[in-house]
Design an enzyme around this catalytic site. Sequence first.
Site, short mmCIF file in Angstrom:
data_model
loop_
_atom_site.label_atom_id
_atom_site.label_comp_id
_atom_site.label_asym_id
_atom_site.label_seq_id
_atom_site.Cartn_x
_atom_site.Cartn_y
_atom_site.Cartn_z
N SER A 276 32.01 -14.07 -89.73
CA SER A 276 31.64 -13.24 -90.63
C SER A 276 32.17 -13.58 -92.10
O SER A 276 33.24 -14.65 -92.13
CB SER A 276 32.21 -11.69 -90.17
OG SER A 276 33.50 -11.93 -90.44
N LYS A 277 31.87 -13.11 -93.27
CA LYS A 277 32.06 -13.57 -94.49
C LYS A 277 33.83 -13.24 -94.49
O LYS A 277 34.48 -14.09 -94.96
CB LYS A 277 31.40 -12.94 -95.53
CG LYS A 277 32.01 -13.30 -96.77
CD LYS A 277 30.92 -13.08 -97.84
CE LYS A 277 31.52 -13.63 -99.18
NZ LYS A 277 31.06 -12.93 -100.40
N ARG A 278 34.33 -12.08 -94.05
CA ARG A 278 35.62 -11.88 -94.27
C ARG A 278 36.54 -12.91 -93.36
O ARG A 278 37.63 -12.95 -93.57
CB ARG A 278 35.86 -10.42 -93.53
CG ARG A 278 37.13 -9.54 -93.71
CD ARG A 278 37.30 -8.39 -93.21
NE ARG A 278 36.85 -8.26 -92.04
CZ ARG A 278 37.40 -7.94 -90.76
NH1 ARG A 278 38.74 -8.00 -90.92
NH2 ARG A 278 36.86 -7.46 -89.78
N HIS A 279 35.99 -13.43 -92.59
CA HIS A 279 36.73 -14.35 -91.45
C HIS A 279 36.40 -15.68 -91.84
O HIS A 279 36.48 -16.62 -91.03
CB HIS A 279 36.50 -13.94 -90.02
CG HIS A 279 37.10 -12.90 -89.52
ND1 HIS A 279 36.21 -11.67 -88.58
CD2 HIS A 279 38.17 -12.36 -89.88
CE1 HIS A 279 36.94 -10.63 -88.42
NE2 HIS A 279 38.18 -11.06 -89.07
N GLY A 280 35.67 -16.00 -93.04
CA GLY A 280 35.66 -17.35 -93.30
C GLY A 280 34.20 -18.08 -93.83
O GLY A 280 33.95 -19.12 -93.93
#
Length: 474
Positions: free
Chosen positions: A242-246
Site C-alpha cells: 500500500s502507499k503507506r508501506h512504500g
Amino acid sequence: MSRPVVTRFAPSPTGYLHIGGARTALFNWAFARKTGGTMLLRIEDTDRERSTDAAVTAILDGLSWLGLGWDGEPISQVARAGRHAEVARELLDKGLAYRCYCTPNELTQMREKARAEGRPPRYDGRWRDRDASEAPAGVDPVIRIKAPQSGDIVVRDHVQGEVVFKAENLDDFIILRSDGTPTYMHAVVVDDHDMGVTHIIRGDDHLTNAARQIVIYRAMGWDVPEMAHIPLIHGPDGAKLSKRHGAMGVEAYRQLGYLPEALRNYLARLGWAHGDDEIFSTSQMVEWFSLEALNKGASRFDFAKLDNLNGHYIRATDPARLYEVMVNTASELGRNADYAGLFNNHDTVLAAIPELQPRAKTVLDLIDLAQFIYAERPLTIEDKAAQLLTPEALAHLEALRARFEALSQWTVEAIDADVRAYAENVGAKLGKIAQPLRAALTGRTVSPGIFEVMVLIGKDESLARIGDAGRGKR
Ligand code: GLU
C-alpha cells in the site's frame, strides 16, 4: 557461441515509475551489465487512454535518477502497431489465427453461460473453423490466435521453475482488435522478438501471460526468450503493497530524502540475495548478480531497513555532494522561502554536515538538522526546549553570555573550557548548563555538539540568540 544478452524494461506509462517497476528495471539492468549485454527500454503505450507523456517523462527521470541507464533510444510500442498487425496477418495467412465476428452481446452471453455452468469465462472458439463466407455484414472482426486445445504449455522460468499450464484453460485470445490495434499480449511478443530480447525479467503477475505469449512464439516459429518472473513486493504485513508501506513512485523516495545508491542497494535486497550481504556497492551487485539467486518468495518492504541503509550511505557520502542533494531536495519540495537560509549559507552548512551525518537517516533529516544554522532570530523554541529555560537556567545563560563576550578565542576548545570552568564555579553539572544553552541556541533539545554549533553560527549570532532567550524573545 550464444547470443549476447538483451534484456528490456517495458513499463506502461500510465503513472510514475513505481517501486516494483524500479526493482524490475534494476534486475534487468544488473543482468545486462553482468553479462556484457544490453538493456533496452520499451514504453508500452498502446493503452492510448491511460498513457501520458508526463508518465513517460517521470519514468525516464526515475530511471536516470536511479542510475539505471538503458541502451539506445526508448522504443514506443504504439509506433510499432503496423508491425504488430503484419504479424497478425501472417498468422492468419498460415491458418494459425482466424477472424472472429462475435458481437459484444454474444461475448457477454458466452461469459454468462459459462458462469452459470460454473466454468471459467473462456471464448468458446465458435469462429475457429467457420468459413469466411459466413461472416456477418457490417461487423469488423478481431483476430484470434488458434491456441492449442490439449496438452501442456510449460513456462521454463529461472525463478519459478517449470510452470505447467493446461492448454484447455487457455482460450483463443485476441491478438488484433477490430480497429486493427494489437492487444498487449501480442505486441509484447512481436516486440521482444524483433528487439532480439534474450531474457525477459518481470513481475510474476505476468506469469500466466507468459503461457499465452508462448503460444504466439510457437505459432510464429520463434525462439522463446528465457524468462524470470520475480515475486511482487508486499507490505511489511505480507499484504499487497500500500502507499503507506512504500507503493509510491521513485520520485517520492527522492523527495523523502533517499539517496539513489541506497534505494538501489535496498531494492537489490528485495528479491535477490548474495549470502547475508546487506550493504554492497552497485558494482558488487553487478559482479555477483545471477538470475538463479532471485528469491522465489515474495519480499516485504520495510522502511526501517531502507532508513538504516540510507543512513549508512549518508554517512559515507562526501559533504559537498550532500549539500547539493539537500539544496535540490529543498527546491523540489517547492518551499524555497523556508529554505532560503540553506541556500544562502553554503559555507556554514557545508562545515556543519560532518556533525549532521551521524544523526541523519535521510536528506530531509539533514535539512532539518541544519535548521539551527539558517533559522532566523528570534528562534522558534520547541516546547520541550522551552521547558529547560527556567529562571535558574536563564540566570546561568546570562552569566555565560558575559563570559563569552570576553572570550578572546572562539573555538570549540575555548568555549568548552570556559563552560566547564563556569559549571565548576557554580557547582552545577555540565548538562544543567549545556542543555539550556542548546535550547537557546537551536530551539531544540537535540542538536550536534553545542560548542560546535556555537562555532558554526559564530560568536555574534550565538550571543544574540542567548540574549533573545534571556529577554524571553521567541
Ligand atoms: N508493460 C507491462 C507492465 O508495465 C510489462 C510487460 C512485460 O514486461 O512484458 O506491467
